[in-house]
Design an enzyme around this catalytic site. Sequence first.
Site, PDB file in Angstrom:
ATOM      1  N   HIS A 598       0.849  -1.199   0.000  1.00 33.20           N
ATOM      2  CA  HIS A 598       0.000   0.000   0.000  1.00 33.20           C
ATOM      3  C   HIS A 598       0.878   1.240   0.000  1.00 33.20           C
ATOM      4  O   HIS A 598       1.492   1.546   1.021  1.00 33.20           O
ATOM      5  CB  HIS A 598      -0.872   0.045   1.252  1.00 33.20           C
ATOM      6  CG  HIS A 598      -1.665  -1.203   1.519  1.00 33.20           C
ATOM      7  ND1 HIS A 598      -2.071  -1.579   2.785  1.00 33.20           N
ATOM      8  CD2 HIS A 598      -2.137  -2.176   0.683  1.00 33.20           C
ATOM      9  CE1 HIS A 598      -2.759  -2.707   2.716  1.00 33.20           C
ATOM     10  NE2 HIS A 598      -2.811  -3.106   1.446  1.00 33.20           N
TER      11      HIS A 598
HETATM   12  C1  LIG Z   1      -0.626  -7.722  -4.157  1.00 38.43           C
HETATM   13  C2  LIG Z   1      -1.467  -6.589  -3.650  1.00 38.43           C
HETATM   14  C3  LIG Z   1      -2.531  -6.857  -2.810  1.00 38.43           C
HETATM   15  C4  LIG Z   1      -3.313  -5.815  -2.331  1.00 38.43           C
HETATM   16  N1  LIG Z   1      -4.430  -6.107  -1.592  1.00 38.43           N
HETATM   17  C5  LIG Z   1      -5.272  -5.117  -1.239  1.00 38.43           C
HETATM   18  C6  LIG Z   1      -6.504  -5.411  -0.607  1.00 38.43           C
HETATM   19  O1  LIG Z   1      -6.864  -6.562  -0.399  1.00 38.43           O
HETATM   20  N2  LIG Z   1      -7.295  -4.379  -0.247  1.00 38.43           N
HETATM   21  C7  LIG Z   1      -6.946  -3.067  -0.466  1.00 38.43           C
HETATM   22  O2  LIG Z   1      -7.685  -2.180  -0.051  1.00 38.43           O
HETATM   23  N3  LIG Z   1      -5.803  -2.772  -1.089  1.00 38.43           N
HETATM   24  C8  LIG Z   1      -4.979  -3.759  -1.517  1.00 38.43           C
HETATM   25  N4  LIG Z   1      -3.843  -3.466  -2.218  1.00 38.43           N
HETATM   26  C9  LIG Z   1      -3.558  -2.052  -2.527  1.00 38.43           C
HETATM   27  C10 LIG Z   1      -4.471  -1.456  -3.585  1.00 38.43           C
HETATM   28  O3  LIG Z   1      -4.585  -2.320  -4.679  1.00 38.43           O
HETATM   29  C11 LIG Z   1      -3.892  -0.109  -3.994  1.00 38.43           C
HETATM   30  O4  LIG Z   1      -3.828   0.711  -2.839  1.00 38.43           O
HETATM   31  C12 LIG Z   1      -4.721   0.604  -5.040  1.00 38.43           C
HETATM   32  O5  LIG Z   1      -4.876  -0.177  -6.198  1.00 38.43           O
HETATM   33  C13 LIG Z   1      -4.058   1.926  -5.398  1.00 38.43           C
HETATM   34  O6  LIG Z   1      -4.834   2.585  -6.342  1.00 38.43           O
HETATM   35  P1  LIG Z   1      -4.199   3.675  -7.299  1.00 38.43           P
HETATM   36  O7  LIG Z   1      -5.251   4.120  -8.215  1.00 38.43           O
HETATM   37  O8  LIG Z   1      -3.513   4.681  -6.458  1.00 38.43           O
HETATM   38  O9  LIG Z   1      -3.048   2.924  -8.098  1.00 38.43           O
HETATM   39  P2  LIG Z   1      -3.075   1.562  -8.912  1.00 38.43           P
HETATM   40  O10 LIG Z   1      -4.309   0.788  -8.664  1.00 38.43           O
HETATM   41  O11 LIG Z   1      -1.783   0.923  -8.641  1.00 38.43           O
HETATM   42  O12 LIG Z   1      -3.135   2.032 -10.434  1.00 38.43           O
HETATM   43  C14 LIG Z   1      -2.115   2.796 -11.019  1.00 38.43           C
HETATM   44  C15 LIG Z   1      -2.039   2.412 -12.498  1.00 38.43           C
HETATM   45  O13 LIG Z   1      -1.333   3.435 -13.177  1.00 38.43           O
HETATM   46  C16 LIG Z   1      -0.499   2.851 -14.150  1.00 38.43           C
HETATM   47  N5  LIG Z   1       0.595   3.778 -14.429  1.00 38.43           N
HETATM   48  C17 LIG Z   1       1.635   4.095 -13.640  1.00 38.43           C
HETATM   49  N6  LIG Z   1       2.430   4.990 -14.242  1.00 38.43           N
HETATM   50  C18 LIG Z   1       1.873   5.254 -15.439  1.00 38.43           C
HETATM   51  C19 LIG Z   1       2.232   6.096 -16.510  1.00 38.43           C
HETATM   52  N7  LIG Z   1       3.312   6.880 -16.464  1.00 38.43           N
HETATM   53  N8  LIG Z   1       1.445   6.089 -17.623  1.00 38.43           N
HETATM   54  C20 LIG Z   1       0.338   5.328 -17.703  1.00 38.43           C
HETATM   55  N9  LIG Z   1      -0.039   4.502 -16.691  1.00 38.43           N
HETATM   56  C21 LIG Z   1       0.709   4.476 -15.560  1.00 38.43           C
HETATM   57  C22 LIG Z   1      -0.024   1.579 -13.477  1.00 38.43           C
HETATM   58  O14 LIG Z   1       0.450   0.669 -14.466  1.00 38.43           O
HETATM   59  C23 LIG Z   1      -1.273   1.130 -12.756  1.00 38.43           C
HETATM   60  O15 LIG Z   1      -2.037   0.255 -13.544  1.00 38.43           O
HETATM   61  C24 LIG Z   1      -3.015  -4.478  -2.692  1.00 38.43           C
HETATM   62  C25 LIG Z   1      -1.939  -4.207  -3.532  1.00 38.43           C
HETATM   63  C26 LIG Z   1      -1.164  -5.253  -4.015  1.00 38.43           C
HETATM   64  C27 LIG Z   1      -0.019  -4.944  -4.921  1.00 38.43           C
END
Ligand SMILES: Cc1cc2nc3c(=O)[nH]c(=O)nc-3n(C[C@H](O)[C@H](O)[C@H](O)COP(=O)(O)OP(=O)(O)OC[C@H]3O[C@@H](n4cnc5c(N)ncnc54)[C@H](O)[C@@H]3O)c2cc1C
Length: 662
Positions: A598
């Site tokens: 996270h």
């Molecule tokens: C293995 C694992 C298990 C988890 N389990 C849980 C859980 O059970 N419950 C929970 O609440 N949270 C969980 N989490 C955490 C949760 O998934 C994240 O906190 C959440 O997805 C974050 O959301 P976000 O939108 O900030 O980023 P993300 O969901 O990570 O999305 C960001 C996206 O942006 C893309 N990206 C990055 N840079 C660029 C760029 N320059 N150009 C274009 N695209 C780009 C990435 O490829 C990615 O697909 C887990 C995480 C992992 C890795």
Amino acid sequence: MSLSPTEAGGAPAPDPSRTAAGGAGVGAGSRQEAVLAALAAGILGPAWDPAVPGRMLEILGRAAGRRDRDRLLGVLRALDTRAGALAFTGRPAPVSGLGPAAAEAVVRRWAASRLPPVRRLAAAVGPVALLAAYARPGPARDATGYPGPLGPAPDVPRRLAPLRPDGDEELTCDVAVVGSGAGGGVVAAELARAGLDVVVLEKGGYAAERDFTHQEGDAYRDLYLYGLTLTTDDLACRILAGSTLGGGTVVNYSTSFPTPPAVLAEWAEVSGVDAFVSGEVAASLEAVAARLGVTEGHSRPGARDRLLEQGLERLGWHAGPLPRNVRGCPQDAGCGWCGFGCRTGAKQSTLVTYLEDAAAAGARLVVGADARRVLVRDGRATGLEAVAGGRHRLVVRARAVVAAAGAIETPALLLRSGLGGQVGRNLRLHPGTAAMGAFAEPVRWWEGTLQARYSAELRGRLGPYAPLLETVPVHPGVAAAALPWRSAADHRAQMERLADLSLVAVLCRDAGAGRVLLDRDGSPRVRWRLRAADEARMAAGLAAAGEVLAAAGAEEVFSIQRRRLGFRPGEPGAAHDWAETTRRAGFGGGRAALFSYHQMGSCRIGTDPAASAVGPDHRAHEVDGLYVADASLFPTASGVNPMLSVMALAHRAAAKVAAALA
Ligand SMILES: Cc1cc2nc3c(=O)[nH]c(=O)nc-3n(C[C@H](O)[C@H](O)[C@H](O)COP(=O)(O)OP(=O)(O)OC[C@H]3O[C@@H](n4cnc5c(N)ncnc54)[C@H](O)[C@@H]3O)c2cc1C
């Protein structure tokens, strides 16, 4: 038309930036490969196989920063010279010529060295060798009793048809969204539903149910950010994040906590943003939970979570079911592989919810598109410049840009675009470690519902920053990298008992902050240290986790600290002494295996530009028309698994962007 839907061509073509083993001109037959082969033979002993060195190069090729990778490759090359070998091993014998026993002794000396750069060499090479050996089928993995994926992926059609540019391209839209995960997926759907023309750029590929091979090594390569190579700059904490269409929601463990009221109150106070307590964020939390079908009715524990629950009950401690975002989840053995993508489509990732909504409302999804820079004219965002398919220039002209690339990549994008101030600061990682328990009966900790039970026992005793206790599915590659390495034979013996192990993970709510910086090549660098107060709470969490495993009937309990510290339950005073020894051994600076699932807080929201990167309406303080809608926004660590909080903030951000463009 050079923008072609990936559906037509079946599985997406590999992105050259993801297979950049040869990015530094290093490949099969190189001196570096020969050195890696010798070191891997020392690290793995009988678990070695000839495919490992090539896989190691491939893994190293996925590293975010070219500088670190090139430096490591330079050291590996030097190790094959008499002078380099003398400097690092004390003998002028090129390392590629060492036999397994001599190489093992070298790695043992590096791991125990008083010199941090030498210790880091062991930390850089060891986990990569172990991951390369155990995350793929082969003699190492076969000896663990791990069954591998349970059958082939289902032959079901892909439901999305994202675009994949095969030449330079320019697109025009109302809103360009970077990232398609928890934040990006929600914001794209809500904006498209509001009638805006939306383009989503996702740097990962598109993989749907039929593409999830459930091979651990494939999953890290294809679905995870930098193929699991990202760590803090001192290599102490490995950073796991999704990088595929759907982002973290595709690989995550489906735990769906709403932001606790006390955390919302803290966020309102820290940020000055009233929405956290006015009911506005609460309404967004309800809206996203409803779309995801969050329920406590699909939390049937597998063996790992049954042991957690038994231990907690025997101690009389808090145990609760985890709310999950699933519909029709089988909750069977196969669910343990769902961290490599859910084959039944039960996990309500953005892939099967918000991105479908977005596409249905006309949004264009582009995969393999790495946003490099926000285009800014006269202080206003006018679009994005991206690299598509590893080599094509993609320009998106837009009236507004929403950064939702996750808490590591959003600040990196903004820094590359010339923003500064608080961008990249205040990063929180929720660092986690675990107590391991060896049981008389097989547990098969890779199996069963991803996460079903947790304990907030320590919150009641130590306050809102105390760790939570949870379990996670553990597959051989990541287990091999986490289990303490003292010698090839000892590590091998631990791996041969893999099926009998279980764990209680210690999920820490960190008060101390790190920072995302830019490397010279524009890639993110994570500067972060475990602060003393957080380390103390981690120690308390580990002691509690050990007690739970002991109460659940473990024959032995041990930590994943560099010095593998263990105790046998039943021996008087053993648990207490262990708690004391593990606390004294410490957790920061590589003294324990730490993992961050996270990442949060690196572009936080707030009213004061001196303490935040974006304002209360999600707009960057420094650039008009540029918004943030992901985990970067959090004013402090959420203290619970963050996905639902991210989605709620993205839901709110969409309303602000739509209002600004009306
Ligand atoms: C293995 C694992 C298990 C988890 N389990 C849980 C859980 O059970 N419950 C929970 O609440 N949270 C969980 N989490 C955490 C949760 O998934 C994240 O906190 C959440 O997805 C974050 O959301 P976000 O939108 O900030 O980023 P993300 O969901 O990570 O999305 C960001 C996206 O942006 C893309 N990206 C990055 N840079 C660029 C760029 N320059 N150009 C274009 N695209 C780009 C990435 O490829 C990615 O697909 C887990 C995480 C992992 C890795």
